[in-house]
Design a protein around this motif. Structure first.
Motif, PDB file in Angstrom:
ATOM      1  N   LYS A  47       0.738  -1.134   0.044  1.00  9.22           N
ATOM      2  CA  LYS A  47      -0.093   0.136   0.052  1.00  9.22           C
ATOM      3  C   LYS A  47       0.792   1.197  -0.094  1.00  9.22           C
ATOM      4  N   LEU A  48       1.985   1.121  -0.694  1.00 16.79           N
ATOM      5  CA  LEU A  48       2.939   2.318  -0.737  1.00 16.79           C
ATOM      6  C   LEU A  48       2.882   3.101  -2.130  1.00 16.79           C
ATOM      7  N   ASN A  49       1.570   2.712  -2.892  1.00 19.94           N
ATOM      8  CA  ASN A  49       1.635   3.056  -4.140  1.00 19.94           C
ATOM      9  C   ASN A  49       0.999   4.610  -4.404  1.00 19.94           C
ATOM     10  N   HIS A  50       1.414   5.488  -3.761  1.00 20.62           N
ATOM     11  CA  HIS A  50       0.899   6.961  -3.775  1.00 20.62           C
ATOM     12  C   HIS A  50       2.000   7.816  -3.422  1.00 20.62           C
ATOM     13  N   GLY A  51       1.827   8.970  -3.663  1.00 21.42           N
ATOM     14  CA  GLY A  51       2.650  10.155  -3.360  1.00 21.42           C
ATOM     15  C   GLY A  51       3.945  10.264  -4.286  1.00 21.42           C
ATOM     16  N   LYS A  52       4.777  11.212  -4.190  1.00 18.74           N
ATOM     17  CA  LYS A  52       5.892  11.662  -5.119  1.00 18.74           C
ATOM     18  C   LYS A  52       6.933  10.472  -5.006  1.00 18.74           C
ATOM     19  N   GLY A  53       7.195   9.896  -3.747  1.00 23.09           N
ATOM     20  CA  GLY A  53       8.057   8.852  -3.842  1.00 23.09           C
ATOM     21  C   GLY A  53       7.774   7.584  -4.689  1.00 23.09           C
ATOM     22  N   PHE A  54       6.571   7.312  -4.811  1.00 22.02           N
ATOM     23  CA  PHE A  54       6.144   6.043  -5.724  1.00 22.02           C
ATOM     24  C   PHE A  54       6.453   6.533  -7.025  1.00 22.02           C
ATOM     25  N   MET A  55       5.945   7.852  -7.429  1.00 21.34           N
ATOM     26  CA  MET A  55       6.013   8.107  -8.569  1.00 21.34           C
ATOM     27  C   MET A  55       7.564   8.516  -9.363  1.00 21.34           C
ATOM     28  N   PHE A  56       8.600   8.766  -8.371  1.00 18.22           N
ATOM     29  CA  PHE A  56      10.083   8.797  -8.572  1.00 18.22           C
ATOM     30  C   PHE A  56      10.536   7.600  -8.702  1.00 18.22           C
ATOM     31  N   TYR A  57      10.216   6.553  -7.996  1.00 21.58           N
ATOM     32  CA  TYR A  57      10.747   5.139  -8.139  1.00 21.58           C
ATOM     33  C   TYR A  57      10.201   4.310  -9.304  1.00 21.58           C
ATOM     34  N   CYS A  58       9.091   4.747  -9.786  1.00 19.44           N
ATOM     35  CA  CYS A  58       8.331   4.362 -10.859  1.00 19.44           C
ATOM     36  C   CYS A  58       9.052   4.807 -12.179  1.00 19.44           C
ATOM     37  N   THR A  59       9.463   6.236 -12.052  1.00 23.46           N
ATOM     38  CA  THR A  59      10.436   6.738 -13.137  1.00 23.46           C
ATOM     39  C   THR A  59      11.654   5.993 -13.331  1.00 23.46           C
ATOM     40  N   MET A  60      12.175   5.739 -12.077  1.00 26.20           N
ATOM     41  CA  MET A  60      13.646   5.095 -11.945  1.00 26.20           C
ATOM     42  C   MET A  60      13.539   3.783 -12.677  1.00 26.20           C
ATOM     43  N   VAL A  61      12.443   2.989 -12.466  1.00 27.89           N
ATOM     44  CA  VAL A  61      12.039   1.720 -13.068  1.00 27.89           C
ATOM     45  C   VAL A  61      12.223   1.611 -14.574  1.00 27.89           C
ATOM     46  N   VAL A  62      11.441   2.683 -14.893  1.00 28.96           N
ATOM     47  CA  VAL A  62      11.346   2.787 -16.480  1.00 28.96           C
ATOM     48  C   VAL A  62      12.445   3.196 -16.993  1.00 28.96           C
ATOM     49  N   ILE A  63      13.370   3.903 -16.648  1.00 22.59           N
ATOM     50  CA  ILE A  63      14.631   4.167 -17.139  1.00 22.59           C
ATOM     51  C   ILE A  63      15.349   3.246 -17.096  1.00 22.59           C
ATOM     52  N   GLY A  64      15.619   2.477 -15.923  1.00 23.15           N
ATOM     53  CA  GLY A  64      16.358   1.115 -15.810  1.00 23.15           C
ATOM     54  C   GLY A  64      15.941  -0.022 -16.957  1.00 23.15           C
ATOM     55  N   VAL A  65      14.756  -0.219 -17.078  1.00 29.31           N
ATOM     56  CA  VAL A  65      14.259  -1.119 -18.062  1.00 29.31           C
ATOM     57  C   VAL A  65      14.471  -0.794 -19.401  1.00 29.31           C
ATOM     58  N   ILE A  66      14.278   0.602 -19.662  1.00 28.10           N
ATOM     59  CA  ILE A  66      14.712   1.249 -21.329  1.00 28.10           C
ATOM     60  C   ILE A  66      16.142   0.903 -21.244  1.00 28.10           C
ATOM     61  N   TYR A  67      17.092   1.113 -20.208  1.00 27.77           N
ATOM     62  CA  TYR A  67      18.289   0.934 -20.390  1.00 27.77           C
ATOM     63  C   TYR A  67      18.918  -0.479 -20.689  1.00 27.77           C
ATOM     64  N   SER A  68      18.048  -1.054 -20.100  1.00 20.34           N
ATOM     65  CA  SER A  68      18.387  -2.745 -19.815  1.00 20.34           C
ATOM     66  C   SER A  68      18.064  -3.316 -21.258  1.00 20.34           C
ATOM     67  N   ILE A  69      17.021  -3.053 -21.804  1.00 20.14           N
ATOM     68  CA  ILE A  69      16.424  -3.660 -23.146  1.00 20.14           C
ATOM     69  C   ILE A  69      17.602  -3.031 -24.243  1.00 20.14           C
ATOM     70  N   PHE A  70      17.735  -1.718 -24.111  1.00 20.53           N
ATOM     71  CA  PHE A  70      18.959  -1.508 -25.198  1.00 20.53           C
ATOM     72  C   PHE A  70      20.141  -1.992 -24.774  1.00 20.53           C
ATOM     73  N   ALA A  71      20.712  -2.448 -23.799  1.00 27.11           N
ATOM     74  CA  ALA A  71      21.945  -2.967 -23.371  1.00 27.11           C
ATOM     75  C   ALA A  71      21.844  -4.461 -23.810  1.00 27.11           C
ATOM     76  N   LEU A  72      20.935  -5.135 -23.816  1.00 30.45           N
ATOM     77  CA  LEU A  72      20.447  -6.402 -24.365  1.00 30.45           C
ATOM     78  C   LEU A  72      20.752  -6.558 -25.811  1.00 30.45           C
ATOM     79  N   LEU A  73      19.974  -5.500 -26.533  1.00 24.83           N
ATOM     80  CA  LEU A  73      20.146  -5.474 -27.905  1.00 24.83           C
ATOM     81  C   LEU A  73      21.577  -5.156 -28.400  1.00 24.83           C
ATOM     82  N   GLY A  74      22.433  -4.234 -27.549  1.00 21.68           N
ATOM     83  CA  GLY A  74      23.682  -4.108 -27.798  1.00 21.68           C
ATOM     84  C   GLY A  74      24.706  -5.104 -27.796  1.00 21.68           C
ATOM     85  N   SER A  75      24.200  -6.179 -26.914  1.00 24.49           N
ATOM     86  CA  SER A  75      24.959  -7.292 -26.703  1.00 24.49           C
ATOM     87  C   SER A  75      25.730  -8.225 -27.612  1.00 24.49           C
ATOM     88  N   GLY A  76      25.002  -8.073 -28.950  1.00 22.33           N
ATOM     89  CA  GLY A  76      25.597  -8.667 -30.161  1.00 22.33           C
ATOM     90  C   GLY A  76      24.581 -10.035 -30.423  1.00 22.33           C
TER      91      GLY A  76
END
Length: 448
Positions: free
Chosen positions: A382-411
């Motif tokens: 029940k912590l899915n509210h407030g600025k803290g939740f939105m901040f960490y969701c943003t970090m998750v999106v950035i991390g996932v996007i980076y991970s996907i591109f790094a996977l594609l770049g691994s050859g």
């Protein structure tokens, strides 16, 4: 002036934890990165930037998850909590493979610097045999226990810091911009493709970012201290990495650097002569080989915990009188020897790149599962509210996007073998399920 309790006085603050984080990041695997990134060209600077942003997002998410769910096993445990035992098993397998394949890269890097003194080691047969002999010698040393390996680790880490910081700082006095800008994109592909490739290679320097997240009991005010120290430590490591790799690209001619088996030694030779090259090569050899015994013990801890949970065969948790899982070390030693044989190449830099991209691929899947675990855990609590939740969701999106591109770049090769590895975990889990059922544990998630 208030008093400080003894318990509080013994806990780490931001400065101490920052130093621990930076030290954990700066592994000896950096010694071949200048050669691999030189092949990409100085467009690799954008890859570094992309990687630093992505890794900061990873680190912040992992640190938050560790505060919400302090668990032995780290990111493997988070994946099990959020997705169940199969994903926990798959994550453990991938994380374990990433660890021992990464140790193969240390061996290859060490052989590269050893070839500075013995050029015949550039012959794939001699180099491979030497690496395998050294590997089994360190498996023998690791079997003596963590204390023996730990005493050697501090000395070898000092050798690594002398080389990386020395070249990265002093080298700027010899830096030649015309050498650095000689090749912008050496991949023969588009700029975006080159940046993604550079990001995948650069990630190797930050693998283990999750190990910097220490338990809350060892830190003052962990809610603020852990994220701050993690980011500061990453930035220190990033400055050292980018500085040393960039300065070497401005010291050693491009055509020589892309084929160099000992880039830091070659840089020292251009700066101070052959004697300096010999000294740097010797220190690099100590740093690469000396850290192997400690990392061998660390790589056995994941499957050891998995065996205790019934996810891995029991022999992975069998220990000797020194509390070292020797059977696990022997098993992974055989696998490491096979990888050395299968990737043997007259171009040690190319072999190193193949191995690190295999390790990067195997680590990115556990990272992605651990990233997505955080919002799932926060919603469940029940912590899915407030600025803290939105901040960490943003970090998750950035991390996932980076991970996907790094996977594609691994050859293509890394993707091919990585997908094959994931497919194998599916039938293997049937044995895990049978073992869980035998021990009376639930294996199905159906409403009764």
């Amino acid at each position: 002036m208030g008093t400080v309790s003894a318990g509080s006085a013994n806990k780490m603050g931001v400065v101490a934890l920052t130093l621990v984080t930076a030290s954990n990041m700066m592994g000896s695997g950096v010694f071949m990165l200048p050669t691999n990134l030189a092949g990409v060209g100085y467009i690799s600077l954008w890859g570094w930037l992309f990687t630093i942003i992505g890794v900061i997002a990873l680190a912040l998410v992992f640190s938050k998850t560790s505060l919400l769910t302090p668990r032995t096993g780290g990111i493997v445990a988070y994946a099990s909590d959020a997705f169940g035992p199969f994903i926990g098993f798959q994550t453990t397998v991938c994380y374990w493979i990433s660890a021992w394949v990464g140790n193969v890269a240390l061996l290859v890097a060490g052989i590269g610097y050893l070839s500075y003194f013995f050029p015949e080691l550039k012959n794939p047969i001699y180099g491979c045999i030497t690496a395998i002999v050294i590997l089994w010698a360190f498996i023998g040393l690791a079997s003596l226990g963590a204390n023996v390996a730990g005493r050697a680790q501090s000395f070898t880490a000092s050798c690594m810091l002398i080389v990386v910081l020395g070249i990265g700082l002093v080298g700027w006095f010899w830096f030649k911009p015309q050498l650095f800008t000689e090749v912008y994109n050496g991949t023969g592909r588009s700029s975006s493709s080159a940046i993604i490739s550079a990001a995948s290679i650069a990630l190797w320097g930050f693998l283990g970012v999750e190990s910097a997240v220490v338990s809350t009991g060892q830190v003052k005010n962990p809610e603020k201290t852990v994220p701050q120290a993690t980011v500061y430590g990453l930035l220190i490591a990033a400055v050292c990495y980018v500085g040393s790799c960039s300065v070497i690209m401005g010291l050693v001619p491009h055509n020589e650097l892309v084929h160099s088996a000992a880039p830091f030694a070659d840089a020292a030779r251009y700066m101070f002569g052959d004697l300096a090259g010999n000294i740097v090569s010797a220190l690099s050899i100590i740093a690469c080989f000396g850290s192997i015994s400690g990392w061998l013990i660390l790589q056995s801890e994941g499957p050891r915990a998995g065996a205790q949970q019934g996810l891995f065969p029991k022999f992975f948790s069998d220990t000797n009188k020194n509390d070292v899982p020797v059977k696990s070390l022997i098993f992974t030693g055989v696998l490491m020897s096979l990888v050395l044989l299968l990737t043997a190449s007259p171009d040690l830099a190319k072999q190193f790149e193949v191995v690190i991209l295999m390790s990067v691929f195997a680590s990115l899947l556990p990272y992605m599962y651990a990233l997505i675990s955080l919002p799932i855990i926060m919603v469940s609590r029940k912590l899915n509210h407030g600025k803290g939740f939105m901040f960490y969701c943003t970090m998750v999106v950035i991390g996932v996007i980076y991970s996907i591109f790094a996977l594609l770049g691994s050859g293509n090769d890394s993707l091919y073998w990585g997908i094959a590895m994931l497919m194998v975990t599916i039938p293997l889990f049937s044995f895990v399920a049978a073992g869980r059922n035998k021990n009376g544990k639930s294996i199905l998630y159906l409403d009764k």
